[in-house]
Motif scaffolding. Structure first.
Motif, PDB file in Angstrom:
ATOM      1  N   ILE A 195      43.672  47.037  14.664  1.00  0.00           N
ATOM      2  CA  ILE A 195      44.741  46.162  14.245  1.00  0.00           C
ATOM      3  C   ILE A 195      45.916  47.064  13.620  1.00  0.00           C
ATOM      4  CG2 ILE A 195      45.136  44.544  12.373  1.00  0.00           C
ATOM      5  CD1 ILE A 195      42.230  43.848  12.300  1.00  0.00           C
ATOM      6  N   ARG A 214      45.889  40.142  13.158  1.00  0.00           N
ATOM      7  CA  ARG A 214      45.114  39.204  12.879  1.00  0.00           C
ATOM      8  C   ARG A 214      45.662  38.283  11.608  1.00  0.00           C
ATOM      9  NH1 ARG A 214      38.563  40.033  12.215  1.00  0.00           N
ATOM     10  NH2 ARG A 214      38.059  37.884  12.865  1.00  0.00           N
ATOM     11  N   SER A 219      42.206  34.376  13.070  1.00  0.00           N
ATOM     12  CA  SER A 219      42.904  34.395  14.358  1.00  0.00           C
ATOM     13  C   SER A 219      43.519  35.543  14.867  1.00  0.00           C
ATOM     14  CB  SER A 219      43.857  32.988  14.622  1.00  0.00           C
ATOM     15  OG  SER A 219      43.414  32.024  14.136  1.00  0.00           O
ATOM     16  N   TRP A 220      43.291  36.056  16.203  1.00  0.00           N
ATOM     17  CA  TRP A 220      43.860  37.092  16.739  1.00  0.00           C
ATOM     18  C   TRP A 220      45.179  36.840  17.470  1.00  0.00           C
ATOM     19  CZ3 TRP A 220      42.214  42.005  15.712  1.00  0.00           C
ATOM     20  CH2 TRP A 220      40.451  42.075  15.297  1.00  0.00           C
TER      21      TRP A 220
END
Length: 253
Positions: A195, A214, A219-220
């Motif tokens: 990330i 994220r 949610s990505w």
């Protein structure tokens, strides 16, 4: 399909065992090939190019940057052109020849040296290395790549990282000011990017260079650094593949 899945499929289509492939590659055991096919590790540099030669496919196909296994050979292209030419009436054949001659004259009159070659001539005291751009990635709305891109470039040795797997060229401005249009990206091939790291992602067949993020709700999404571009939210319906992580950026000049 990840790179390991493609290697396994190509090997099995040749009725070749992991041991046999390892021997062709000059390896003492099949362990490395086994790890590749399990996507626990990835072929790099010389091994990647050697695999492409063994299976008669492009490096881009192995990396997942292109769905086309091979590029049309020069002989195939010439044959196709000749077939079309022979089907034309005589007056149309003359028009084709006239147009081709005009194009050749225009090309010869406007030839310029590639930017990398110019740099070598201007700075003879600096050390350069030669490598190949394997694919296109979009800093924008996504880039399709159907054909193998295998473009030779000469790079300043001082600006090339010690470890990387492949090079891609950037198209677009969504990652400015960090990454600009026409920049070259040194990429480590991996199926997992941390990330907040910048990676190469294939979403529904399009290649992107973006930052992986994220949201608070889990949610990505893929983030651009240029505020003129919206985030790309990823869903279960999307066909998503992580190609690699950007380890360095090369900019001419």
């Amino acid at each position: 399909m990840q790179i390991g899945d493609r290697i396994r499929e190509l090997r099995e289509n040749r009725n070749m065992t992991q041991t046999e492939l390892s021997e062709i590659l000059g390896m003492k055991t099949y362990t490395t090939v086994s790890k590749w096919e399990k996507n626990e590790n990835f072929p790099k540099g010389r091994d990647l190019k050697r695999l492409a030669e063994i299976f008669s496919v492009s490096s881009d196909y192995l990396l997942g940057l292109s769905q086309a296994k091979t590029k049309k050979s020069e002989q195939q292209e010439q044959s196709q052109l000749l077939t079309i030419y022979n089907q034309l009436e005589e007056d149309r054949q003359e028009k084709v020849l006239d147009f081709a001659s005009e194009q050749l004259e225009e090309q010869e009159g406007n030839k310029v040296l590639p930017i990398f070659d110019k740099k070598i001539e201007e700075e003879d005291d600096e050390e350069y290395i030669t490598d190949y751009i394997q694919g296109l990635v979009a800093a924008g709305h996504g880039s399709f790549q159907e054909d193998n891109l295998y473009m030779e470039v000469k790079l300043r040795a001082d600006n090339v990282p010690e470890k990387y797997d492949t090079i891609a060229k950037v198209v677009g401005d969504s990652m400015e000011p960090l990454i600009c249009n026409d920049d070259l990206l040194f990429i480590e091939v991996t199926n997992q990017v941390d990330i907040n790291s910048i990676g190469i992602f294939q979403v529904n067949g399009k290649n992107f260079v973006k930052k992986l993020k994220r949201d608070y709700d889990g949610s990505w999404y893929l983030q651009s650094l240029n505020n003129n571009y919206e985030e790309i939210y990823l869903t279960e319906d999307d066909n998503i593949r992580t190609i690699g992580e950007v380890v360095d950026i090369y900019r001419e000049g």
